[in-house]
Design a protein around this motif. Structure first.
Motif, PDB file in Angstrom:
ATOM      1  N   TYR A   5       0.832  -1.197   0.000  1.00  0.00           N
ATOM      2  CA  TYR A   5       0.000   0.000   0.000  1.00  0.00           C
ATOM      3  C   TYR A   5       0.871   1.252   0.000  1.00  0.00           C
ATOM      4  CZ  TYR A   5      -3.656   3.312   1.329  1.00  0.00           C
ATOM      5  OH  TYR A   5      -4.517   4.371   1.356  1.00  0.00           O
ATOM      6  N   SER A   6       1.947   1.200   0.772  1.00  0.00           N
ATOM      7  CA  SER A   6       2.897   2.317   0.816  1.00  0.00           C
ATOM      8  C   SER A   6       3.471   2.594  -0.568  1.00  0.00           C
ATOM      9  CB  SER A   6       4.033   1.992   1.790  1.00  0.00           C
ATOM     10  OG  SER A   6       5.153   2.820   1.583  1.00  0.00           O
ATOM     11  N   TYR A   7       3.911   1.530  -1.238  1.00  0.00           N
ATOM     12  CA  TYR A   7       4.505   1.686  -2.564  1.00  0.00           C
ATOM     13  C   TYR A   7       3.488   2.209  -3.572  1.00  0.00           C
ATOM     14  CZ  TYR A   7       6.817   0.556  -6.946  1.00  0.00           C
ATOM     15  OH  TYR A   7       7.363   0.627  -8.192  1.00  0.00           O
ATOM     16  N   ILE A  10       3.011   5.957  -3.321  1.00  0.00           N
ATOM     17  CA  ILE A  10       4.120   6.732  -3.879  1.00  0.00           C
ATOM     18  C   ILE A  10       4.165   6.621  -5.399  1.00  0.00           C
ATOM     19  CG2 ILE A  10       6.634   6.934  -3.969  1.00  0.00           C
ATOM     20  CD1 ILE A  10       6.669   6.012  -1.024  1.00  0.00           C
ATOM     21  N   SER A  11       4.095   5.390  -5.921  1.00  0.00           N
ATOM     22  CA  SER A  11       4.295   5.180  -7.358  1.00  0.00           C
ATOM     23  C   SER A  11       3.087   5.577  -8.193  1.00  0.00           C
ATOM     24  CB  SER A  11       4.638   3.715  -7.624  1.00  0.00           C
ATOM     25  OG  SER A  11       3.571   2.874  -7.234  1.00  0.00           O
ATOM     26  N   THR A  12       1.878   5.410  -7.641  1.00  0.00           N
ATOM     27  CA  THR A  12       0.659   5.684  -8.412  1.00  0.00           C
ATOM     28  C   THR A  12       0.111   7.083  -8.145  1.00  0.00           C
ATOM     29  OG1 THR A  12       0.090   3.326  -8.344  1.00  0.00           O
ATOM     30  CG2 THR A  12      -1.668   4.873  -8.954  1.00  0.00           C
ATOM     31  N   PHE A  13       0.132   7.494  -6.873  1.00  0.00           N
ATOM     32  CA  PHE A  13      -0.493   8.769  -6.497  1.00  0.00           C
ATOM     33  C   PHE A  13       0.515   9.859  -6.139  1.00  0.00           C
ATOM     34  CE2 PHE A  13      -3.540   5.367  -5.480  1.00  0.00           C
ATOM     35  CZ  PHE A  13      -4.603   5.782  -6.266  1.00  0.00           C
ATOM     36  N   ASN A  14       1.801   9.510  -6.174  1.00  0.00           N
ATOM     37  CA  ASN A  14       2.868  10.463  -5.862  1.00  0.00           C
ATOM     38  C   ASN A  14       2.691  11.086  -4.479  1.00  0.00           C
ATOM     39  OD1 ASN A  14       5.306  11.686  -6.619  1.00  0.00           O
ATOM     40  ND2 ASN A  14       4.267  13.570  -7.259  1.00  0.00           N
ATOM     41  N   GLU A  18       2.522  10.233   2.791  1.00  0.00           N
ATOM     42  CA  GLU A  18       1.631   9.195   3.288  1.00  0.00           C
ATOM     43  C   GLU A  18       2.219   7.807   3.013  1.00  0.00           C
ATOM     44  OE1 GLU A  18      -1.993   8.114   5.288  1.00  0.00           O
ATOM     45  OE2 GLU A  18      -0.701   9.883   5.164  1.00  0.00           O
ATOM     46  N   GLY A  19       2.849   7.638   1.863  1.00  0.00           N
ATOM     47  CA  GLY A  19       3.489   6.365   1.567  1.00  0.00           C
ATOM     48  C   GLY A  19       4.594   6.043   2.548  1.00  0.00           C
ATOM     49  N   TYR A  20       5.375   7.038   2.894  1.00  0.00           N
ATOM     50  CA  TYR A  20       6.452   6.842   3.864  1.00  0.00           C
ATOM     51  C   TYR A  20       5.885   6.482   5.240  1.00  0.00           C
ATOM     52  CZ  TYR A  20      10.738   7.863   6.498  1.00  0.00           C
ATOM     53  OH  TYR A  20      11.843   7.780   7.308  1.00  0.00           O
ATOM     54  N   ARG A  21       4.767   7.114   5.614  1.00  0.00           N
ATOM     55  CA  ARG A  21       4.132   6.821   6.908  1.00  0.00           C
ATOM     56  C   ARG A  21       3.682   5.361   6.965  1.00  0.00           C
ATOM     57  NH1 ARG A  21      -0.667   6.820   9.704  1.00  0.00           N
ATOM     58  NH2 ARG A  21      -1.946   7.027   7.838  1.00  0.00           N
ATOM     59  N   TRP A  22       3.092   4.851   5.888  1.00  0.00           N
ATOM     60  CA  TRP A  22       2.646   3.467   5.855  1.00  0.00           C
ATOM     61  C   TRP A  22       3.818   2.497   5.846  1.00  0.00           C
ATOM     62  CZ3 TRP A  22      -2.041   1.111   6.394  1.00  0.00           C
ATOM     63  CH2 TRP A  22      -3.151   1.952   6.470  1.00  0.00           C
ATOM     64  N   ALA A  23       4.924   2.881   5.246  1.00  0.00           N
ATOM     65  CA  ALA A  23       6.116   2.028   5.277  1.00  0.00           C
ATOM     66  C   ALA A  23       6.635   1.892   6.708  1.00  0.00           C
ATOM     67  CB  ALA A  23       7.197   2.604   4.375  1.00  0.00           C
ATOM     68  N   LYS A  24       6.647   2.991   7.438  1.00  0.00           N
ATOM     69  CA  LYS A  24       7.072   2.938   8.832  1.00  0.00           C
ATOM     70  C   LYS A  24       6.120   2.094   9.669  1.00  0.00           C
ATOM     71  CE  LYS A  24      10.860   5.257   8.632  1.00  0.00           C
ATOM     72  NZ  LYS A  24      12.134   4.551   8.889  1.00  0.00           N
TER      73      LYS A  24
END
Length: 365
Positions: A5-7, A10-14, A18-24
């Motif tokens: 979901y994180s990726y 970042i990759s689809t919605f730039n 938020e992507g970084y938060r989900w990665a953490k």
């Protein structure tokens, strides 16, 4: 699931924040459920696809070495290979010693051959060839590690990638050839590789995408000055747009690259005062953030600018500084370029505080 979901964010919605938060959050969940067999895989994916957008890229180099060992300890050979590739790629873009990366490439190639990981081996051999060209070891053959002789050069590797449908490997080969062509001043070839890379639909690693966007933009601005083609300017400005959006999230990783692209753009538009300011900013940012290879590149391009403007003493000083940076990077192959032949004066004292003003005989901006 959290990483995927994180990726996607970042990759689809730039949406980098938020992507970084989900990665953490993925890392927190991983620790809570104590899944040692899954831990290296998730951490490698986050370091490979997420961390660069927020964290200094130099920190990931050490992480990949540690994660390589963790993956081997749980028997995950495939992700140990992925971590090795991440180490090589991130080490290169962070400005690590080319001699160190070259030794690691050789060791990793041997390891991949012994574990019969042909796809990863071909990737590594191609990267190894590019590193050896930059550090002046072109007499050695990185493809010799593969004993059956079916893959002996870039062309064989590309044919292997095409026949096996390895689109991501094809992009990696184009990327390596772009890097080599750019640093040796073969700009038409560099643009050809950049366009082939861009035309492949396979998703690439972020670190590869960043490097290619940077070099394609610089190549486009160089071609725009020599060919006066609006298409090149458009490609260059597209790179600037990308780096402006990325620098918001990590000034450490992206500011120096943005400044250098902007300097080249101002040079193309004849805004010479602004170009000088941006060149100096690129040099200083590269130095502060420990990108010694990009400090050298910024000095080289600024030196070329000064030569065009008739500032010959500053040109010589800057080219000598570029040469010193490339020596620190151990890119001895680059020192054979014609532009460094007459730079015999060391200029360690020029930067920081480099000031390029009008000299006697200089043309006004």
């Amino acid at each position: 699931g959290f990483f995927c979901y994180s990726y996607s964010l970042i990759s689809t919605f730039n949406d980098i924040e938020e992507g970084y938060r989900w990665a953490k959050l993925a890392l927190v969940v991983l620790e809570r459920f104590n899944a040692p067999s899954l831990s290296p895989k998730v951490k490698i994916c986050i370091t490979m696809f997420v961390s660069i957008w927020k964290e200094p890229v130099q920190s990931s180099v050490v992480d990949f070495l540690r994660l390589h060992q963790e993956a081997l300890l749980v028997g995950d050979i495939d992700f140990a290979a992925v971590s090795s590739k991440g180490y090589i790629h991130h080490g290169f873009i962070s400005g690590s010693s080319l001699a160190t990366i070259e030794r690691e490439c050789a060791a990793i190639s041997l390891e991949m051959m012994q574990s019969n990981q042909l796809h990863s081996l071909v990737w590594c051999m191609n990267h190894h060839a590019m590193i050896m060209a930059l550090n002046g070891k072109q007499g050695r053959d990185p493809f010799a590690v593969y004993k059956n002789g079916s893959i002996n050069n870039y062309h064989d590797a590309l044919a292997y990638a095409e026949t096996t449908g390895r689109r991501r490997l094809m992009r990696a080969i184009y990327s390596n050839r772009l890097v080599e062509a750019f640093f040796f001043g073969r700009y038409s070839e560099a643009m050809d590789m950049a366009e082939k890379y861009r035309n492949e639909s396979e998703i690439s690693m972020p670190i590869e995408h960043v490097l290619n966007s940077f070099l394609e933009g610089l190549t486009a601005f160089h071609l725009a000055r020599s060919e006066s083609c609006s298409r090149w300017m458009e490609l260059g400005e597209n790179s600037i747009h990308s780096f402006r959006s990325w620098a918001v999230h990590s000034a450490w990783n992206f500011d120096n690259k943005l400044f250098l692209l902007e300097a080249e753009s101002y040079f193309c538009h004849g805004q010479y005062d602004k170009a000088e300011e941006k060149y100096q900013s690129a040099i200083e940012s590269s130095r502060l953030h420990r990108f010694v290879h990009e400090e050298g590149l910024a000095c080289e391009l600024f030196g070329s600018f000064c030569k065009t403007r008739g500032k010959l003493s500053k040109h010589i000083e800057l080219m000598a500084r570029a040469r010193d940076c490339y020596k620190k990077w151990e890119a001895y192959g680059l020192l054979e370029k014609d532009c460094f032949k007459n730079c015999d004066t060391s200029c360690d004292s020029i930067i920081p505080g480099l000031s390029i003003g009008n000299e006697k005989g200089d043309s006004p901006p």
